[in-house]
Design a protein around this motif. Structure first.
Motif, PDB file in Angstrom:
ATOM      1  N   PRO A  12       0.842  -1.213   0.000  1.00  0.00           N
ATOM      2  CA  PRO A  12       0.000   0.000   0.000  1.00  0.00           C
ATOM      3  C   PRO A  12       0.874   1.258   0.000  1.00  0.00           C
ATOM      4  CG  PRO A  12      -0.014  -1.033   2.153  1.00  0.00           C
ATOM      5  CD  PRO A  12       0.717  -1.961   1.250  1.00  0.00           C
ATOM      6  N   LEU A  13       0.496   2.227  -0.845  1.00  0.00           N
ATOM      7  CA  LEU A  13       1.245   3.478  -0.950  1.00  0.00           C
ATOM      8  C   LEU A  13       0.491   4.661  -0.349  1.00  0.00           C
ATOM      9  CD1 LEU A  13       2.554   3.132  -4.636  1.00  0.00           C
ATOM     10  CD2 LEU A  13       3.690   2.442  -2.514  1.00  0.00           C
ATOM     11  N   ARG A  14      -0.808   4.780  -0.723  1.00  0.00           N
ATOM     12  CA  ARG A  14      -1.609   5.911  -0.238  1.00  0.00           C
ATOM     13  C   ARG A  14      -3.033   5.446   0.028  1.00  0.00           C
ATOM     14  NH1 ARG A  14      -1.744  10.385  -4.612  1.00  0.00           N
ATOM     15  NH2 ARG A  14      -1.850   8.524  -5.966  1.00  0.00           N
ATOM     16  N   ALA A  15      -3.680   6.120   0.923  1.00  0.00           N
ATOM     17  CA  ALA A  15      -5.116   5.954   1.146  1.00  0.00           C
ATOM     18  C   ALA A  15      -5.742   7.341   1.076  1.00  0.00           C
ATOM     19  CB  ALA A  15      -5.386   5.287   2.487  1.00  0.00           C
ATOM     20  N   GLY A  16      -6.983   7.382   0.626  1.00  0.00           N
ATOM     21  CA  GLY A  16      -7.609   8.708   0.480  1.00  0.00           C
ATOM     22  C   GLY A  16      -9.112   8.673   0.701  1.00  0.00           C
ATOM     23  N   GLU A  26      -8.622  14.161   1.209  1.00  0.00           N
ATOM     24  CA  GLU A  26      -7.489  13.941   2.098  1.00  0.00           C
ATOM     25  C   GLU A  26      -6.752  12.675   1.672  1.00  0.00           C
ATOM     26  OE1 GLU A  26      -4.955  15.284   4.760  1.00  0.00           O
ATOM     27  OE2 GLU A  26      -6.908  16.247   4.530  1.00  0.00           O
ATOM     28  N   GLU A  27      -5.420  12.754   1.759  1.00  0.00           N
ATOM     29  CA  GLU A  27      -4.574  11.607   1.446  1.00  0.00           C
ATOM     30  C   GLU A  27      -3.736  11.228   2.672  1.00  0.00           C
ATOM     31  OE1 GLU A  27      -2.133  12.197  -1.928  1.00  0.00           O
ATOM     32  OE2 GLU A  27      -3.806  12.418  -3.352  1.00  0.00           O
ATOM     33  N   PHE A  28      -3.495   9.913   2.834  1.00  0.00           N
ATOM     34  CA  PHE A  28      -2.676   9.382   3.922  1.00  0.00           C
ATOM     35  C   PHE A  28      -1.616   8.488   3.282  1.00  0.00           C
ATOM     36  CE2 PHE A  28      -6.992  10.054   5.339  1.00  0.00           C
ATOM     37  CZ  PHE A  28      -6.824  10.839   6.469  1.00  0.00           C
ATOM     38  N   TRP A  29      -0.361   8.857   3.496  1.00  0.00           N
ATOM     39  CA  TRP A  29       0.748   8.157   2.839  1.00  0.00           C
ATOM     40  C   TRP A  29       1.303   7.049   3.735  1.00  0.00           C
ATOM     41  CZ3 TRP A  29       2.990   9.233  -2.021  1.00  0.00           C
ATOM     42  CH2 TRP A  29       2.377  10.300  -2.711  1.00  0.00           C
ATOM     43  N   PHE A  30       1.568   5.939   3.105  1.00  0.00           N
ATOM     44  CA  PHE A  30       2.193   4.805   3.789  1.00  0.00           C
ATOM     45  C   PHE A  30       3.710   4.907   3.605  1.00  0.00           C
ATOM     46  CE2 PHE A  30      -2.067   3.396   3.159  1.00  0.00           C
ATOM     47  CZ  PHE A  30      -2.341   2.449   4.137  1.00  0.00           C
ATOM     48  N   LEU A  97      -7.697   3.263  -2.077  1.00  0.00           N
ATOM     49  CA  LEU A  97      -6.429   2.764  -1.549  1.00  0.00           C
ATOM     50  C   LEU A  97      -5.546   2.420  -2.749  1.00  0.00           C
ATOM     51  CD1 LEU A  97      -4.813   1.904   0.985  1.00  0.00           C
ATOM     52  CD2 LEU A  97      -5.835  -0.357   0.764  1.00  0.00           C
ATOM     53  N   GLU A  98      -4.338   2.951  -2.742  1.00  0.00           N
ATOM     54  CA  GLU A  98      -3.412   2.743  -3.855  1.00  0.00           C
ATOM     55  C   GLU A  98      -2.303   1.772  -3.436  1.00  0.00           C
ATOM     56  OE1 GLU A  98      -0.845   5.536  -6.909  1.00  0.00           O
ATOM     57  OE2 GLU A  98      -0.622   5.859  -4.764  1.00  0.00           O
ATOM     58  N   PHE A  99      -2.000   0.794  -4.345  1.00  0.00           N
ATOM     59  CA  PHE A  99      -0.928  -0.168  -4.149  1.00  0.00           C
ATOM     60  C   PHE A  99       0.112   0.022  -5.258  1.00  0.00           C
ATOM     61  CE2 PHE A  99      -4.556  -2.071  -2.108  1.00  0.00           C
ATOM     62  CZ  PHE A  99      -4.036  -2.681  -0.981  1.00  0.00           C
ATOM     63  N   GLY A 100       1.336  -0.351  -4.966  1.00  0.00           N
ATOM     64  CA  GLY A 100       2.392  -0.255  -5.958  1.00  0.00           C
ATOM     65  C   GLY A 100       3.443  -1.321  -5.738  1.00  0.00           C
ATOM     66  N   ARG A 101       4.239  -1.544  -6.787  1.00  0.00           N
ATOM     67  CA  ARG A 101       5.336  -2.504  -6.709  1.00  0.00           C
ATOM     68  C   ARG A 101       6.301  -2.243  -7.866  1.00  0.00           C
ATOM     69  NH1 ARG A 101       2.732  -8.222  -8.773  1.00  0.00           N
ATOM     70  NH2 ARG A 101       2.184  -7.549 -10.887  1.00  0.00           N
ATOM     71  N   VAL A 177     -10.235  -7.934  -6.796  1.00  0.00           N
ATOM     72  CA  VAL A 177      -9.131  -7.508  -5.932  1.00  0.00           C
ATOM     73  C   VAL A 177      -8.182  -8.676  -5.654  1.00  0.00           C
ATOM     74  CG1 VAL A 177      -8.545  -6.671  -3.633  1.00  0.00           C
ATOM     75  CG2 VAL A 177     -10.419  -5.622  -4.888  1.00  0.00           C
ATOM     76  N   ASP A 178      -8.751  -9.848  -5.388  1.00  0.00           N
ATOM     77  CA  ASP A 178      -7.909 -11.020  -5.131  1.00  0.00           C
ATOM     78  C   ASP A 178      -7.107 -11.397  -6.368  1.00  0.00           C
ATOM     79  OD1 ASP A 178      -6.872 -13.335  -3.886  1.00  0.00           O
ATOM     80  OD2 ASP A 178      -8.492 -14.535  -4.730  1.00  0.00           O
ATOM     81  N   GLU A 179      -7.745 -11.366  -7.530  1.00  0.00           N
ATOM     82  CA  GLU A 179      -7.056 -11.762  -8.760  1.00  0.00           C
ATOM     83  C   GLU A 179      -5.923 -10.815  -9.107  1.00  0.00           C
ATOM     84  OE1 GLU A 179     -10.043 -12.008 -11.729  1.00  0.00           O
ATOM     85  OE2 GLU A 179     -10.891 -13.898 -10.990  1.00  0.00           O
ATOM     86  N   HIS A 180      -6.131  -9.484  -8.917  1.00  0.00           N
ATOM     87  CA  HIS A 180      -5.151  -8.506  -9.375  1.00  0.00           C
ATOM     88  C   HIS A 180      -4.105  -8.148  -8.314  1.00  0.00           C
ATOM     89  CE1 HIS A 180      -8.359  -7.829 -12.400  1.00  0.00           C
ATOM     90  NE2 HIS A 180      -7.322  -7.587 -13.204  1.00  0.00           N
ATOM     91  N   LEU A 181      -4.370  -8.500  -7.048  1.00  0.00           N
ATOM     92  CA  LEU A 181      -3.425  -8.101  -5.999  1.00  0.00           C
ATOM     93  C   LEU A 181      -2.831  -9.270  -5.226  1.00  0.00           C
ATOM     94  CD1 LEU A 181      -5.208  -4.970  -4.462  1.00  0.00           C
ATOM     95  CD2 LEU A 181      -3.305  -5.014  -6.074  1.00  0.00           C
TER      96      LEU A 181
END
Length: 416
Positions: A12-16, A26-30, A97-101, A177-181
């Protein structure tokens, strides 16, 4: 369409929040996949968590799954209308919620999941939808455009285009969500979400209790199917049977090993006892063989002496015949009428006769010696025949004893 996920893990990178609770945008950074929220009571820390995790992984709007304390009175529409304190009778908002890799080739990949909610006074949540996209909120995906009015479902679908999907059903959204993450599968993914819901309960962190934590983890596990329980029970029953069989085999092996040790000692003693007869017979056979060889040597020597005596006797017989012929010739000679000549002849004849008697005595002695040697040769031949009979008898006894001791082959090999 979204690209297929690689083997790297998503973080997880950000939540908003967009137009939710008391937040406009509002954004919350991980940091390295972790988020720390600090603030006084009532500042909305729990609300941020309630509207992001694990709600955005679950998609269920039920209060007992959204609210950390599980209060069924705190309905989702309150997060939009604030219990009637919001100036507008209806409100539309987003949580995301944003994810990255980083991929194996070094490139960066992103996934954004979120939920759009529309609440109307007196109706509760009038509509809700979910989305997943490779766009990043902000420059690529603007959930709150310049008009300051959040995107409707239709506008969101246009904004995402071919870079994501919009879902109306929570089940479809969870599967995507399960398939892509994660790629866990339906049952494991559901268990993961249930576990997160149980672990975020406030009482678990306020007052740590291993029993309460164990119960929460147990409740988060999906129920086992009867077929699986039956399979496991049969497997355990089979293990017990195999353990008993293995123990029986081990006992049998130990008993066989003990018996073999005792039997080996017994077999050694029995074989030694059984071999006493063949060994004695073999000794007798060897002694008889030596006696037979000595008797044969004595017989050969006696036979040689007999032949010599017979030759000497023949020579004496020839000499006697010659002397008798000379005596007869001398008697027929006219000169024998002369007394002196006759005396001389008589004396000569006496000497010759004496010599002949001596020769006869020698012949008699030689004949006696020959008879003696002949008797000794006969006795030696008799002894040799007896020794051969004894040897044959010893060989039969040795063969019988070796057959009883089961070493006949070794006995025959030794005789050969």
């Amino acid at each position: 369409m979204l690209p297929a996920p690689s083997s790297e893990r998503w973080k997880p990178l950000r939540a908003g929040l967009v137009d939710m609770f008391y937040y406009d945008q509002e954004e919350f950074w991980f940091h390295d996949g972790r988020l720390l929220l600090r603030g006084n009571n009532g500042t909305g820390k729990s609300k941020v968590l309630a509207l992001t995790l694990p709600f955005l992984l679950d998609g269920d709007l039920a209060p007992h799954r959204v609210e950390p304390d599980g209060d069924r009175q705190k309905r989702m529409e309150w997060n939009l209308l604030l219990g009637g304190k919001h100036p507008s009778p209806e409100r539309l908002g987003y949580t995301w919620l944003e994810f990255g890799r980083r991929a194996a080739d070094g490139s960066e990949e992103f996934r954004t999941i979120g939920c759009g909610l529309k609440a109307v006074a007196g109706r509760g949540i009038a509509r809700h939808w979910f989305f997943i996209t490779s766009q990043r909120p902000g420059a690529e995906l603007r959930l709150l455009p310049d008009s300051r009015v959040p995107l409707t479902r239709e506008k969101l679908r246009e904004e995402i285009g071919s870079r994501g999907f919009v879902y109306d059903r929570a089940a479809d959204y969870r599967r995507a969500v399960d398939e892509h993450l994660f790629g866990l599968g339906a049952h494991r993914y559901e268990a993961l979400v249930n576990l997160l819901i149980q672990l975020r309960q406030p009482q678990l962190s306020k007052k740590p209790d291993e029993k309460l934590l164990s119960r929460a983890l147990t409740e988060a596990l999906p129920p086992l199917s009867p077929g699986l329980v039956t399979t496991v029970a049969e497997a355990f029953r089979g293990l017990d049977e195999e353990r008993d069989a293995l123990r029986s085999l081990a006992d049998a092996q130990q008993a066989a090993t003990d018996f073999l040790g005792h039997y080996r000692r017994y077999a050694k003693v029995a074989a030694k006892r059984k071999a006493a007869g063949p060994r004695l017979t073999q000794s007798r056979y060897e002694q008889l063989g030596r006696d037979l060889a000595a008797a044969e040597e004595a017989f050969t020597a006696a036979q040689q002496q007999l032949d010599e005596a017979r030759g000497e006797l023949t020579a004496l017989e020839e000499q006697r015949a010659e002397l008798e012929a000379r005596r007869d010739a001398l008697r027929a000679d006219p000169a024998m009428r002369d007394a002196e000549r006759l005396e001389q002849l008589r004396q000569d004849a006496e000497r010759k006769e004496k010599a002949a008697r001596d020769r006869e005595d020698d012949r008699d002695r030689q004949a006696s010696q020959v008879r003696k040697y002949d008797g000794r040769a006969g006795q030696a031949a008799h002894q040799a025949g007896t020794a051969r009979d004894k040897l044959a008898e010893a060989l039969r006894e040795a063969a019988d004893a070796s057959a009883d001791a089961r070493c006949a082959q070794q006995h025959r090999t030794a005789l050969a």
